[in-house]
Scaffold this motif. Structure first.
Motif, PDB file in Angstrom:
ATOM      1  N   ALA A 283      35.626  46.282  54.894  1.00  0.00           N
ATOM      2  CA  ALA A 283      35.380  45.471  53.845  1.00  0.00           C
ATOM      3  C   ALA A 283      35.420  43.851  54.182  1.00  0.00           C
ATOM      4  N   ALA A 284      36.178  43.523  55.072  1.00  0.00           N
ATOM      5  CA  ALA A 284      36.339  42.019  55.584  1.00  0.00           C
ATOM      6  C   ALA A 284      34.972  41.775  56.278  1.00  0.00           C
ATOM      7  N   ALA A 285      34.341  42.711  57.181  1.00  0.00           N
ATOM      8  CA  ALA A 285      33.154  42.676  57.625  1.00  0.00           C
ATOM      9  C   ALA A 285      32.018  42.633  56.929  1.00  0.00           C
ATOM     10  N   LEU A 286      32.009  43.396  55.779  1.00  0.00           N
ATOM     11  CA  LEU A 286      30.963  43.496  54.674  1.00  0.00           C
ATOM     12  C   LEU A 286      30.732  41.920  54.061  1.00  0.00           C
ATOM     13  N   CYS A 287      32.061  41.352  53.950  1.00  0.00           N
ATOM     14  CA  CYS A 287      32.081  39.985  53.327  1.00  0.00           C
ATOM     15  C   CYS A 287      31.232  38.828  54.085  1.00  0.00           C
ATOM     16  N   LEU A 288      30.872  39.165  55.405  1.00  0.00           N
ATOM     17  CA  LEU A 288      30.198  38.452  55.894  1.00  0.00           C
ATOM     18  C   LEU A 288      28.816  38.377  55.323  1.00  0.00           C
ATOM     19  N   MET A 289      28.335  39.643  54.790  1.00  0.00           N
ATOM     20  CA  MET A 289      26.993  39.814  54.589  1.00  0.00           C
ATOM     21  C   MET A 289      26.771  39.539  53.043  1.00  0.00           C
ATOM     22  N   ILE A 290      28.205  39.972  52.182  1.00  0.00           N
ATOM     23  CA  ILE A 290      28.317  39.855  50.851  1.00  0.00           C
ATOM     24  C   ILE A 290      29.564  39.161  50.564  1.00  0.00           C
ATOM     25  N   PRO A 291      29.378  37.888  50.456  1.00  0.00           N
ATOM     26  CA  PRO A 291      30.721  36.975  50.356  1.00  0.00           C
ATOM     27  C   PRO A 291      31.599  37.235  48.888  1.00  0.00           C
ATOM     28  N   PRO A 292      30.715  37.767  47.909  1.00  0.00           N
ATOM     29  CA  PRO A 292      31.504  37.765  46.750  1.00  0.00           C
ATOM     30  C   PRO A 292      32.207  39.137  46.726  1.00  0.00           C
ATOM     31  N   LEU A 293      32.270  39.831  48.046  1.00  0.00           N
ATOM     32  CA  LEU A 293      32.994  40.908  47.897  1.00  0.00           C
ATOM     33  C   LEU A 293      34.542  40.439  48.243  1.00  0.00           C
ATOM     34  N   LEU A 294      34.752  39.347  48.776  1.00  0.00           N
ATOM     35  CA  LEU A 294      36.091  38.832  49.166  1.00  0.00           C
ATOM     36  C   LEU A 294      36.988  38.798  47.847  1.00  0.00           C
ATOM     37  N   SER A 295      36.181  38.688  46.812  1.00  0.00           N
ATOM     38  CA  SER A 295      37.113  38.516  45.472  1.00  0.00           C
ATOM     39  C   SER A 295      38.070  39.815  45.310  1.00  0.00           C
ATOM     40  N   ALA A 296      37.714  40.959  45.842  1.00  0.00           N
ATOM     41  CA  ALA A 296      38.562  42.117  45.970  1.00  0.00           C
ATOM     42  C   ALA A 296      39.912  42.002  46.341  1.00  0.00           C
ATOM     43  N   ALA A 297      40.204  40.808  47.234  1.00  0.00           N
ATOM     44  CA  ALA A 297      41.291  40.693  47.758  1.00  0.00           C
ATOM     45  C   ALA A 297      42.253  39.710  46.626  1.00  0.00           C
ATOM     46  N   LEU A 298      41.608  39.497  45.480  1.00  0.00           N
ATOM     47  CA  LEU A 298      42.425  38.748  44.327  1.00  0.00           C
ATOM     48  C   LEU A 298      42.680  39.996  43.264  1.00  0.00           C
ATOM     49  N   PHE A 299      41.517  40.842  43.133  1.00  0.00           N
ATOM     50  CA  PHE A 299      41.631  41.669  41.907  1.00  0.00           C
ATOM     51  C   PHE A 299      42.474  42.925  42.327  1.00  0.00           C
ATOM     52  N   ILE A 300      42.403  43.268  43.463  1.00  0.00           N
ATOM     53  CA  ILE A 300      43.364  44.480  43.815  1.00  0.00           C
ATOM     54  C   ILE A 300      44.866  44.213  43.714  1.00  0.00           C
ATOM     55  N   PRO A 301      45.471  43.329  44.093  1.00  0.00           N
ATOM     56  CA  PRO A 301      46.683  42.719  43.975  1.00  0.00           C
ATOM     57  C   PRO A 301      47.238  42.297  42.751  1.00  0.00           C
ATOM     58  N   LEU A 302      46.232  41.773  41.893  1.00  0.00           N
ATOM     59  CA  LEU A 302      46.257  41.226  40.709  1.00  0.00           C
ATOM     60  C   LEU A 302      46.706  42.535  39.727  1.00  0.00           C
ATOM     61  N   TRP A 303      45.702  43.723  39.866  1.00  0.00           N
ATOM     62  CA  TRP A 303      46.094  44.980  39.084  1.00  0.00           C
ATOM     63  C   TRP A 303      47.417  45.382  39.594  1.00  0.00           C
ATOM     64  N   ALA A 304      47.928  45.255  40.605  1.00  0.00           N
ATOM     65  CA  ALA A 304      49.311  45.926  41.329  1.00  0.00           C
ATOM     66  C   ALA A 304      50.092  45.238  40.426  1.00  0.00           C
ATOM     67  N   TRP A 305      50.174  43.844  40.287  1.00  0.00           N
ATOM     68  CA  TRP A 305      51.096  42.895  39.611  1.00  0.00           C
ATOM     69  C   TRP A 305      51.077  43.327  38.125  1.00  0.00           C
ATOM     70  N   TRP A 306      50.018  43.698  37.613  1.00  0.00           N
ATOM     71  CA  TRP A 306      49.966  43.972  35.992  1.00  0.00           C
ATOM     72  C   TRP A 306      50.820  45.147  35.819  1.00  0.00           C
ATOM     73  N   LEU A 307      50.429  46.343  36.445  1.00  0.00           N
ATOM     74  CA  LEU A 307      50.843  47.359  36.607  1.00  0.00           C
ATOM     75  C   LEU A 307      52.534  47.377  36.875  1.00  0.00           C
TER      76      LEU A 307
ATOM     77  N   GLU B 103      35.727  46.934  39.669  1.00  0.00           N
ATOM     78  CA  GLU B 103      34.435  47.407  39.759  1.00  0.00           C
ATOM     79  C   GLU B 103      33.701  46.271  38.969  1.00  0.00           C
ATOM     80  N   SER B 104      34.420  46.036  37.783  1.00  0.00           N
ATOM     81  CA  SER B 104      33.824  44.880  37.038  1.00  0.00           C
ATOM     82  C   SER B 104      33.884  43.692  37.353  1.00  0.00           C
ATOM     83  N   GLY B 105      34.977  43.356  37.806  1.00  0.00           N
ATOM     84  CA  GLY B 105      35.436  41.968  38.642  1.00  0.00           C
ATOM     85  C   GLY B 105      34.330  41.570  39.577  1.00  0.00           C
TER      86      GLY B 105
END
Length: 236
Positions: A181-205, A225-227
């Motif tokens: 996924a990090a390698a894909l971020c070089l081509m699709i930088p917004p994908l980096l936001s997954a590093a925020l959304f995934i831990p945020l959901w873990a915290w909420w749960l 996905e929506s994020g």
């Protein structure tokens, strides 16, 4: 290959043959969840490309239909259950468990599913105008890295599907998909936001629900996905 097929059977509605598998194969299928996201993403990208021959709204609608059809609304069901549980339980663990086990959907669940579908439709409409269809493949792929992380980070809410997956995954599996996924971020930088959304959901749960379950995985996938779609639109 057996474990990949099992993962596809769990996460999609593709017509696949039955495979001979044991309990170890089943629990290890979670390792291939991100790969199933690539298949889902390719279907969405194809639907978007077809729809763009007509109209951006048609493209968005076809993409959403393909998204829901490929997953059989499985993750939407999890989102509805989590919304019902969070809305009705009010930190009462016994009531929460009862709500999550109830096969019926309540008002909180109906509203959350409707809002999620509308959110995706609008974001897909904006993506149709500003985002290359192939970039959409990364969205369900990255979102399905989430279950690997949540399984490792969170205690099981109860004995069930999610708790069984815990024996089939290690940190190395999460790391491998994260590197891709990090390698894909070089081509699709917004994908980096997954590093925020995934831990945020873990915290909420952890703070609101208390742990991870199959419903928690499904709801988390939908919300991540929506994020990610939102991040793609913002970066256009």
């Amino acid at each position: 290959m057996t474990r990949l097929i099992l993962a596809l059977q769990l996460m999609t509605r593709l017509p696949l043959p039955n495979v001979g598998a044991d309990e170890n194969d089943f629990v290890a299928a979670i390792r291939w969840f991100p790969a199933t996201g690539i298949i889902v993403g390719l279907t969405i990208a194809a639907a978007m490309t077809m729809g763009l021959q007509s109209d951006p709204w048609i493209a968005a609608l076809l993409s959403l239909i393909a998204w829901v059809a490929m997953t059989g609304a499985l993750h939407l069901d999890g989102l509805g259950d989590i919304a019902d549980g969070a809305g009705a339980a009010h930190h009462d663990r016994e009531k929460l468990s009862a709500v999550l086990a109830d096969p019926h959907i309540g008002s909180f669940g109906v509203v959350s599913i409707a809002l999620q579908l509308l959110t995706k439709l609008v974001l897909l409409r904006l993506c149709a105008e500003h985002v290359p269809p192939l970039a959409l493949v990364a969205v369900p792929f990255a979102a399905r890295i989430g279950p690997l992380a949540w399984t490792l980070w969170l205690p099981p809410l109860h004995q069930g599907l999610a708790s069984r997956f815990r024996d089939g995954i290690g940190a190395s599996h999460l790391l491998g998909w994260t590197v891709l996924a990090a390698a894909l971020c070089l081509m699709i930088p917004p994908l980096l936001s997954a590093a925020l959304f995934i831990p945020l959901w873990a915290w909420w749960l952890r703070s609101r629900i208390g742990g991870i379950s199959g419903d928690g995985h499904g709801a988390g996938i939908e919300l991540v996905e929506s994020g990610l779609l939102f991040a793609l639109v913002l970066a256009r």
